[in-house]
Design an enzyme around this catalytic site. Sequence first.
Site, mmCIF file in Angstrom:
data_model
loop_
_atom_site.group_PDB
_atom_site.id
_atom_site.type_symbol
_atom_site.label_atom_id
_atom_site.label_comp_id
_atom_site.label_asym_id
_atom_site.label_seq_id
_atom_site.Cartn_x
_atom_site.Cartn_y
_atom_site.Cartn_z
ATOM 1 N N ASP A 249 -5.325 2.619 0.949
ATOM 2 C CA ASP A 249 -5.555 1.403 0.851
ATOM 3 C C ASP A 249 -6.449 0.788 1.772
ATOM 4 O OD1 ASP A 249 -3.194 0.982 2.082
ATOM 5 O OD2 ASP A 249 -2.458 0.259 1.006
ATOM 6 N N ASP B 35 8.747 -4.407 -2.748
ATOM 7 C CA ASP B 35 9.055 -4.343 -4.102
ATOM 8 C C ASP B 35 9.390 -2.323 -4.313
ATOM 9 O OD1 ASP B 35 6.509 -3.953 -3.928
ATOM 10 O OD2 ASP B 35 6.332 -5.406 -5.336
ATOM 11 N N HIS C 194 7.158 -0.285 -3.484
ATOM 12 C CA HIS C 194 5.706 0.183 -3.650
ATOM 13 C C HIS C 194 5.776 0.742 -2.303
ATOM 14 C CE1 HIS C 194 4.027 -3.887 -1.085
ATOM 15 N NE2 HIS C 194 3.072 -2.538 -0.273
ATOM 16 N N GLU D 33 2.246 -0.749 -6.528
ATOM 17 C CA GLU D 33 3.051 -1.442 -7.550
ATOM 18 C C GLU D 33 3.867 -0.681 -8.510
ATOM 19 O OE1 GLU D 33 3.160 -3.788 -5.427
ATOM 20 O OE2 GLU D 33 1.573 -4.827 -4.710
HETATM 21 C C1 GLP Z 1 1.428 -3.098 2.150
HETATM 22 C C2 GLP Z 1 0.524 -1.685 2.920
HETATM 23 C C3 GLP Z 1 1.808 -0.333 2.225
HETATM 24 C C4 GLP Z 1 2.688 -0.684 3.649
HETATM 25 C C5 GLP Z 1 3.718 -2.300 3.402
HETATM 26 C C6 GLP Z 1 4.926 -2.665 4.032
HETATM 27 O O1 GLP Z 1 1.483 -3.635 1.263
HETATM 28 N N1 GLP Z 1 -0.454 -1.612 1.451
HETATM 29 O O2 GLP Z 1 0.893 0.492 2.807
HETATM 30 O O3 GLP Z 1 3.679 -0.063 3.721
HETATM 31 O O4 GLP Z 1 2.566 -3.071 3.290
HETATM 32 O O5 GLP Z 1 3.867 -3.794 5.002
HETATM 33 P P1 GLP Z 1 5.633 -3.757 6.384
HETATM 34 O O6 GLP Z 1 5.095 -2.336 7.307
HETATM 35 O O7 GLP Z 1 4.583 -4.732 7.187
HETATM 36 O O8 GLP Z 1 6.514 -3.922 5.870
#
Ligand code: GLP
Length: 279
Positions: A67, A136, A138, A143
């Site tokens: 993404d 959440d 995702h 989402e």
């Molecule tokens: C972002 C990314 C996700 C990732 C998420 C969790 O939203 N788009 O791909 O899994 O963050 O991030 P973290 O690993 O910092 O908790």
Amino acid sequence: MYVKIEPDYDALSQRAARVVADLVRRKPNAVLGLATGSTPEGLYAHLIRIARDEKLDFSRVTTFNLDEYEGLPASHPESYRSFMQRNLFDALGLTNDQTNLLSGMSSDPATECANFEAKIRRAGGIDLQILGIGSDGHIAFCEPGSSLAGRTSLVALHPQTIADNARFFDKEDDVPRKAMTMGVGTILEARSCLILAKGSAKADVWAKMIEGPVSSQLPASALQLHPWVIAISDTVAASKLKHGDYYKHMDRELADQPVLPHWVFQPELDPRAAMLASR
Ligand code: GLP
């Protein structure tokens, strides 16, 4: 799902890096799906170390990132392109030709997303998709409420995700409101998936992903429908799993078995080959 519980973040990162390194050693032209967020940083650091110590060659690897924020130029320090350059690409010497990210600055997101999907197909599909999980539920930026068959598209970020990601920006208002992301359907087509979680903030969502019902309200739960998912967490993130002891037992009992499915190395033997070819 192969659920693996490691004592701490460094151990989970090392184990995850070993999966990726072994894949690249056996398949030097592997196609890797990459993730951002703080969770995979340890994996990338260990992969860089392994590449250096074991002279692992990444020159034929192709990568696709899940993404990218909409409206952030690649040069912005918080763009996912910048994150990847900083945390992996520069150290491994990966070139722009090898590394594919959606452009957050495209004036035509629908075409940008369609072209990205076409590129994945031309590369022969993703061998191993690395994932983190949002609080959440995702994956990528899919989402709650995302179609579990969804394709790469422009999405609006959930307020929870905006709040979670505010830590990377000066203030919450600076977090982009939209992003382009692979869909859950795109992710499920990868030949194998490696999802990681660390820390107490992920304990609830990790248990729901693994042991709860499959639901678009928790897009990560769709991974239960994938034939080969390795889910590695630390003990704290695993603390709400009902069957934690069984997963540890399974991990020990299957310790001598291949970590990745045979169809990563022989894609024609993917049980989903006919379905994927018809796409
Ligand atoms: C972002 C990314 C996700 C990732 C998420 C969790 O939203 N788009 O791909 O899994 O963050 O991030 P973290 O690993 O910092 O908790």
